[in-house]
Motif scaffolding. Structure first.
Motif, PDB file in Angstrom:
ATOM      1  N   THR A 102       1.674   6.364  -7.050  1.00 17.93           N
ATOM      2  CA  THR A 102       0.561   7.174  -7.536  1.00 17.93           C
ATOM      3  C   THR A 102       0.815   8.652  -7.314  1.00 17.93           C
ATOM      4  N   GLY A 146      -5.935   0.476  -6.451  1.00 20.06           N
ATOM      5  CA  GLY A 146      -5.997   1.098  -5.125  1.00 20.06           C
ATOM      6  C   GLY A 146      -7.182   0.602  -4.321  1.00 20.06           C
ATOM      7  N   MET A 194      -6.846  -1.456  -0.807  1.00 25.59           N
ATOM      8  CA  MET A 194      -7.468  -0.965   0.429  1.00 25.59           C
ATOM      9  C   MET A 194      -8.457  -1.980   0.992  1.00 25.59           C
ATOM     10  N   VAL A 226       0.841  -1.203   0.000  1.00 29.05           N
ATOM     11  CA  VAL A 226       0.000   0.000   0.000  1.00 29.05           C
ATOM     12  C   VAL A 226       0.874   1.250   0.000  1.00 29.05           C
ATOM     13  N   TYR A 259       2.316   1.655  -3.436  1.00 27.64           N
ATOM     14  CA  TYR A 259       1.268   2.117  -4.343  1.00 27.64           C
ATOM     15  C   TYR A 259       1.015   3.611  -4.174  1.00 27.64           C
ATOM     16  N   VAL A 260       0.916   4.053  -2.935  1.00 25.74           N
ATOM     17  CA  VAL A 260       0.649   5.469  -2.667  1.00 25.74           C
ATOM     18  C   VAL A 260       1.795   6.346  -3.178  1.00 25.74           C
TER      19      VAL A 260
END
Length: 116
Positions: free
Chosen positions: A19, A52, A56, A12, A15-16
């Motif tokens: 992005t 995403g 999540m 995560v 990914y954040v």
């Protein structure tokens, strides 16, 4: 379960960061993904949103399973504590009523103490 939770949290975070860099135009989607048209860019952003959402949702499910596992372990520990408390209470009651009979290991310890 703890390892799975840690791996998912790292995913995560990655990914954040990816992005955020993509949206801040630090990374260029045209060079990374070989995109030539606006439709492909739109499709890329839809895919990023979908990934995403899945990440999540997976993080939520794994977190709930982890908490449930911890609660179960705590419940088992509490049952063991209650069992030990009950045994201790029974031994105290037997000792107070003078019907206490020590275990064979305890008898050996008593003899050792009498010799000293």
């Amino acid at each position: 379960m703890k390892v799975l939770k840690a791996i998912l949290e790292l995913s995560v975070i990655g990914y954040v960061v990816f992005t955020a860099l993509l949206l801040a135009t630090v990374l260029n989607e045209n060079t990374i993904f070989d995109i030539q048209t606006e439709a492909q860019v739109l499709l890329l952003y839809k895919a990023i949103v979908a990934v995403g959402g899945v990440l999540m949702l997976a993080k939520l499910l794994v977190s709930r399973l982890y908490v449930a596992d911890l609660k179960h372990e705590q419940h088992l520990a509490q049952l063991k504590i209650n069992e030990l408390k009950a045994d201790l209470y029974e031994k105290r009651q037997a000792f107070r009523s003078n019907s206490y009979k020590p275990q064979p290991e305890e008898e050996h310890e008593v003899e050792y103490l009498k010799q000293a």
